[in-house]
Design an enzyme around this catalytic site. Structure first.
Site, mmCIF file in Angstrom:
data_model
loop_
_atom_site.group_PDB
_atom_site.id
_atom_site.type_symbol
_atom_site.label_atom_id
_atom_site.label_comp_id
_atom_site.label_asym_id
_atom_site.label_seq_id
_atom_site.Cartn_x
_atom_site.Cartn_y
_atom_site.Cartn_z
ATOM 1 N N GLY C 149 -22.089 1.404 2.984
ATOM 2 C CA GLY C 149 -22.674 2.649 2.528
ATOM 3 C C GLY C 149 -23.879 2.398 1.640
ATOM 4 N N CYS C 150 -24.679 3.434 1.443
ATOM 5 C CA CYS C 150 -25.910 3.304 0.662
ATOM 6 C C CYS C 150 -25.597 3.037 -0.813
ATOM 7 C CB CYS C 150 -26.757 4.564 0.807
ATOM 8 S SG CYS C 150 -25.874 6.111 0.543
ATOM 9 N N TYR C 151 -24.733 3.851 -1.383
ATOM 10 C CA TYR C 151 -24.362 3.640 -2.783
ATOM 11 C C TYR C 151 -23.685 2.283 -2.972
ATOM 12 C CZ TYR C 151 -24.981 8.605 -4.150
ATOM 13 O OH TYR C 151 -25.481 9.851 -4.454
#
Lengths: 346, 346, 346, 346
Positions: C149-151
């Site tokens: 995921g990005c986070y």
């Protein structure tokens, strides 16, 4: 106290009427009408109103509403007001319609540009076009006020003195308008997503935008002749604000002072129209949150054209503020009651 | 009418005092003090004020000003107020200082974090820390009010009930704060250019920001013990708004209801602090243009921490609004006079 | 040439894979899969691709697609990839899944946080977590890559050296993350409208965001023990960019040089992780459009904590860029092929 | 490899040349010239370039630089290039000047609009106006290229086919242009602060903007007659992007197909000019980061006007991209070398 009902209170324009009436000393809201949020707490939809508005949303039944209030604002999609308005309602309450239903006198023009059948053409003639600075006296006597569009208010007020005084050739009018995104409403549409609008700019509705015939009609009255013009709106990545840049050819050479005098003639006593100092260009931020329209002009001697500029907050003078200004006129209040809004900067 | 003078009237915070006092029924501005724009028309510097403010800017001479007004707001850089304040001034007028000069009781702490010598340490003790919801009674009697910082107001009000009631371990406090760009002032600096800020985000002043000791001191009073904490500010591409997200460890397991009751105990009667409904996170836009602080919290049972959130408009409750609130208290007016500002959305 | 198919090519992450593969010398797109836009010209949906991509969108049938390409990117909602993956597909093509379906090794954790049943738990073990800098060797041999995921990418890469080297107490990890709005996807939702996001900021998913267990699991591997932490995401008014600010307590006092050496140990040879110079805070704009993660840290001796900061472009290193990096590894290409993207500023 | 030197490498346009040349397979930068940052590491000024550019800034001495490179880009304020250029420099290197110094053939016109004396009028005649799509063959042979302005590139390419083919009356040309803020440069000026630009819009330089005579001259060549027109630029709250909306009267009624054929005649084979499909309005975001100009037109039969629209990225096709395109032409490379930039969306 004037009792007010708002139909479409959960759209951006309706919510701005709520904001303004919260600060209005002579009016109170009795009805938050909504189609999508019936029975929901208004402050759950606009959380800025938490602990300020305690009411829940009601439906959009104008007949019922007419029993309970003195004035109804319809901040609704095109066609709604025309489809429900009737004599009984108008005999009981004043109606200020923020849609286009009663703005255009020629029903054929309305139906052509809006692509829908007009359901109450019998009231078109009676309805008063609610551009306060131009139609003040008629508005005071109106039962049904057609609140002008955001682009139109800015366009007409910017150009009115030049057209009215016959300084320019009406066939040369070109209006290039730019708007923040709140004008597009609160509908969940792909085109209005943050990532589609932010860092982006575009023209839209080129040669087909529905505010065109409205501007043409009103400026035509001022000119005393039919006007056909170009109007091009653009979407800008900001919440609020309309900027109009208009191009018109002078009939003959005139000085800055002459044109300035013409603007002053019409606007010097108008509280909400500010003619800026020479060479100062209007900026939308200078009117944000307020009911002002800032206008100015520049004569280009090279081309014989005047470039006219106007700026307003599309939700205030372009919608809710003007609607409240109309309400004040209709009910015999001081016109600026509740509208002493100082623009917020930055 | 209270006669007010503003020193630093051409900064963003000073300009916001102007905006607020324009709508204040009991106060009028007699002096627009500025260092950079002396003798210039105020409305030429803030054109939103065109036809609203007709005055020209004057200098920043407090001694002279003290002869002419009842209250002086100093919205000036650190060190200014401390360098000019004196007994004669304070014997004539009330002073509300928006800088940090009198916020910190320990002059050594002030001098260490601000890197300048304090020129009037003799007034530090007398000065009242102007966080209205906490120090209301002292403020009413004050001659010199130290108006809190923007980040500090948001941080302290968000955490105060938990700290005061001893629910959390003060050694665990971590405050992650985000601010719009108006907090950086109107100075023409590269870092504040549109293209440097827009579409960008960063932390700054990490472990060194000057609001840290101010928060520590005030929360320390609430805790009854010295507090050392982490405070990290961030710059966000928006004009106004501060959002605080704070992390604290609970001393022992508590229910949502218990914590909610603690917040209600302190804020239920506070007009300007809104404790939001369960699971509703504060948003800066919901308080924009208003004097509200929206706060809420979430208990994370997995980690035993509470995440506390607060949002305010840095120029209103974080600066000018709170200054006016302080003025109201000092002059015995209803605390919210002139501050009935409905947040503007969108 | 590697033949690539993209399922979900009309979402923002999918569209970014398209952008990156257009500039990739060893790959070509053979299938623009979409559920909403089948048979429509791709360049009519993303008009930036006009005259660049001539193809029309096809459906999202993975079985069919597996016949025609070498690698499939699934940039689809949670649950999709798990519901269609099978042995035949994996025997024919490599699959790089940008959803969370195969990121979390414990199926119960996945089902609890995502609230859906996992349809292919049998592939969870085989799937390799595609954080290239950490799992490079395993990725090279993978059939099924779970793109992070990005986070999580930003959080893990920022904290990894400290956790891996045991410098900090894992129980103290607090991650405060801020994201641009493209992370919310291209769905037409009220919350993502321009006027709702612009000039606004909020936390969301507090204590419940689904990237939490992913970060916990991966940092837990590095720590060699189970980790429970706080992760709070925030929405920021910008298109692209994630900024992570993490707070961790040091086990014992260490110098800047020691911590710097630890970061250099892991990242000195990593092309896409830039450890910034002392006291320089990462800014999202400095990595925009590129595959870089900028990280840095600050030791706060007063509190004994390290503040760790990381910044990346959520659509590149946080999604499509990392997916392409994974593809390069899987196919034995130089890892940075097609990813020599210079950040765009401003 | 072409050795390139950039004077003004620390302005936004200069920095964009750096970004583009980093990805150019046939050119390398040998000299980062700057007046303000001599001896400072370039990546300390543009931190997006960290670990990408290792060089330090040098001075702006063209004579010295001419010894070391093959091509010099001057991305400098008006007057600089004209004041230092000389025969010796031009005998050694190619010069691509991004300022206006050599764009206007009539030195009196230049001196009137720019308000400065031209220091090298002897080179005006030799200099080639670097609008690649129009002057390709002359550029190939040039020693000194006058790289067009951002507004002018967009305006001219949008209108060129109509003017060249004589479809419109040149006396009716009105150009309403809107630009992102990077066009204003990186100078620390109050007007360009985030809080002054954000949520704001204004016209500026009305009837006096310096790009006016440049557009008039170039379109005049196309028309074969002198042209006087209106050009009004506006500042928009976004980083990059220019949108031009132009209004022109048709000489006689023509069909969409006729006009489309005229645009195709000039642009069908042009890689960087994209004539959009019918009724699709250009958007600045669709070309961001790329060298494309998107153009389209709409015939308004009611008024007999054509509304022409064009969009480009002011830092790429409006400055650095076109400069590199010119370099490619001058050095006999494939014109699009290093310019295969896919627009970034969102």
């Amino acid at each position: 106290m004037i009792k007010a009902g708002i139909i479409g209170a959960t759209g951006y324009a309706g919510a701005e009427i709520v904001r303004l009436l919260m600060g209005h000393p002579e009016a109170e809201i009795k009805w938050y009408g909504s189609r999508s949020y019936i029975d929901q707490r208004y402050a759950d939809i606009y959380r800025n109103m938490f602990q300020i508005v305690e009411d829940v949303c009601k439906d959009d039944n104008l007949d019922k509403l007419a029993e309970e209030v003195d004035v109804i604002f319809t901040a609704t999609p095109q066609g709604f007001c025309a489809s429900v308005i009737n004599e009984e309602i108008l005999s009981k309450v004043k109606v200020i319609d923020l849609s286009a239903d009663f703005r255009i006198k020629d029903v054929k023009t309305y139906e052509k540009w809006y692509g829908i059948e007009h359901k109450s053409p019998e009231y078109i003639k009676e309805a008063v076009y609610g551009l306060c600075e131009i139609n003040r006296e008629d508005i005071k006597k109106a039962r049904l006020v057609a609140n002008p569009g955001c682009y139109t208010t800015c366009s007409i007020l910017s150009l009115y003195p030049l057209v009215k005084e016959g300084l320019i050739d009406p066939a040369t009018i070109i209006i290039d308008a730019k708007s923040g995104t709140s004008g597009a409403g609160r509908g969940a549409k792909l085109d209005n997503l943050f990532c589609e609008v932010n860092e982006n700019m575009k023209a839209y509705g080129v040669a087909t935008h529905r505010h065109t015939p409205e501007i043409e009609e009103q400026l035509g009255y001022a000119a005393g002749e039919e006007i056909v013009l170009n109007f091009t709106p653009h979407l800008v990545p900001m919440n609020r604000g309309i900027l109009v840049t208009a191009y018109v050819s002078l009939k003959e050479k005139v000085s800055y002072e002459t044109v300035k005098a013409v603007y002053d003639k019409y606007y010097e006593k108008e509280k909400f129209v500010r003619v800026l100092d020479k060479d100062v260009c209007p900026q939308t931020k200078w009117v944000e949150g307020s009911n002002y329209v800032d206008v100015n002009f520049k004569i280009d001697e090279r081309t014989g054209r005047v470039i006219v500029m106007g700026a307003l907050d599309n939700l205030v003078k372009g919608a809710a503020g003007q609607a409240v200004q109309n309400m004040n006129l209709v009910f015999g209040l001081e016109e600026s009651t509740g509208l002493d809004l100082v623009p917020m900067f930055p």
